[in-house]
Design a protein around this motif. Structure first.
Motif, PDB file in Angstrom:
ATOM      1  N   ASP A  33      -9.092  32.248   5.519  1.00 14.38           N
ATOM      2  CA  ASP A  33      -8.257  32.134   6.718  1.00 14.38           C
ATOM      3  C   ASP A  33      -6.891  31.564   6.343  1.00 14.38           C
ATOM      4  O   ASP A  33      -6.607  31.299   5.182  1.00 14.38           O
ATOM      5  N   GLU A  34      -6.039  31.356   7.332  1.00 12.57           N
ATOM      6  CA  GLU A  34      -4.683  30.888   7.072  1.00 12.57           C
ATOM      7  C   GLU A  34      -4.655  29.471   6.495  1.00 12.57           C
ATOM      8  O   GLU A  34      -3.689  29.078   5.855  1.00 12.57           O
ATOM      9  N   LYS A  49      -4.156  37.444  -6.314  1.00 15.41           N
ATOM     10  CA  LYS A  49      -4.043  37.456  -4.852  1.00 15.41           C
ATOM     11  C   LYS A  49      -2.729  38.108  -4.428  1.00 15.41           C
ATOM     12  O   LYS A  49      -2.696  38.924  -3.504  1.00 15.41           O
ATOM     13  N   TYR A  53      -2.403  41.519  -2.156  1.00 17.15           N
ATOM     14  CA  TYR A  53      -1.609  41.629  -0.927  1.00 17.15           C
ATOM     15  C   TYR A  53      -0.482  42.648  -1.073  1.00 17.15           C
ATOM     16  O   TYR A  53      -0.108  43.310  -0.114  1.00 17.15           O
ATOM     17  N   ARG A  57      -1.213  45.247   1.521  1.00 19.63           N
ATOM     18  CA  ARG A  57      -0.226  44.868   2.536  1.00 19.63           C
ATOM     19  C   ARG A  57      -0.600  43.708   3.458  1.00 19.63           C
ATOM     20  O   ARG A  57       0.274  43.042   3.963  1.00 19.63           O
ATOM     21  N   SER A  58      -1.889  43.494   3.732  1.00 19.33           N
ATOM     22  CA  SER A  58      -2.253  42.430   4.672  1.00 19.33           C
ATOM     23  C   SER A  58      -3.715  42.044   4.485  1.00 19.33           C
ATOM     24  O   SER A  58      -4.468  42.709   3.773  1.00 19.33           O
ATOM     25  N   ARG A  59      -4.126  40.988   5.161  1.00 26.48           N
ATOM     26  CA  ARG A  59      -5.521  40.567   5.133  1.00 26.48           C
ATOM     27  C   ARG A  59      -6.399  41.629   5.798  1.00 26.48           C
ATOM     28  O   ARG A  59      -7.524  41.871   5.370  1.00 26.48           O
ATOM     29  N   VAL A  60      -5.877  42.297   6.828  1.00 28.78           N
ATOM     30  CA  VAL A  60      -6.635  43.371   7.476  1.00 28.78           C
ATOM     31  C   VAL A  60      -6.885  44.507   6.488  1.00 28.78           C
ATOM     32  O   VAL A  60      -7.986  45.044   6.406  1.00 28.78           O
ATOM     33  N   GLY A  61      -5.870  44.841   5.715  1.00 26.82           N
ATOM     34  CA  GLY A  61      -6.034  45.869   4.688  1.00 26.82           C
ATOM     35  C   GLY A  61      -7.071  45.479   3.665  1.00 26.82           C
ATOM     36  O   GLY A  61      -7.904  46.297   3.255  1.00 26.82           O
ATOM     37  N   ARG A  63      -9.572  43.447   4.178  1.00 27.01           N
ATOM     38  CA  ARG A  63     -10.888  43.494   4.830  1.00 27.01           C
ATOM     39  C   ARG A  63     -11.404  44.920   4.935  1.00 27.01           C
ATOM     40  O   ARG A  63     -12.607  45.166   4.789  1.00 27.01           O
TER      41      ARG A  63
END
Length: 126
Positions: A33-34, A49, A53, A57-61, A63
């Motif tokens: 998490d943040e 890491k 990223y 591109r993102s944490r959603v990516g 996941r």
């Protein structure tokens, strides 16, 4: 094809280590998490890491990639069970192939596919 009922082969330790480390890092980066910062662990982990990223591109990516990786390993394990059934591999060893393939994916499935292709070539030669 009944002569390979007792066939089982472990994944090479280097392959197992690379796949396990990759899945562990992907899980760690995707599910943090943040308020959690994994970059302080090691400089190399922080660089990995940053690369993850950059690529996704993102944490959603991350996941989504994690979900896809788990789905791929589950599908490969299912394929391993089917190949074992075709080769006549016994129940306990079939479970070993399924578990190993679930954990190490194509590293395990590749060995099983080689055995399948070898057995098919022997069958065609008869």
């Amino acid at each position: 094809m009944s002569n390979c009922r007792d066939f089982f082969q472990l994944v090479h330790p280097a392959v197992a280590l690379l796949i396990a480390a990759g899945m562990l890092l992907l899980t760690l980066f995707a599910l943090e998490d943040e308020h959690t910062d994994t970059a302080h662990m090691l400089r190399a982990v922080g660089q990995l890491k940053a690369l993850a990223y950059f690529l996704f591109r993102s944490r959603v990516g991350l996941r989504l990639v994690l979900l896809a990786a788990h789905a791929a390993h589950a599908y490969e394990a299912w394929l391993a069970v089917r190949i074992c059934s075709e080769l006549g591999v016994r129940g306990g060893l079939k479970a070993c192939w399924a578990m190993q393939t679930l954990l190490f994916g194509i590293g395990s499935l590749g060995m099983l596919r080689e055995k399948q292709n070898f057995m098919l070539s022997l069958k065609k030669g008869e």
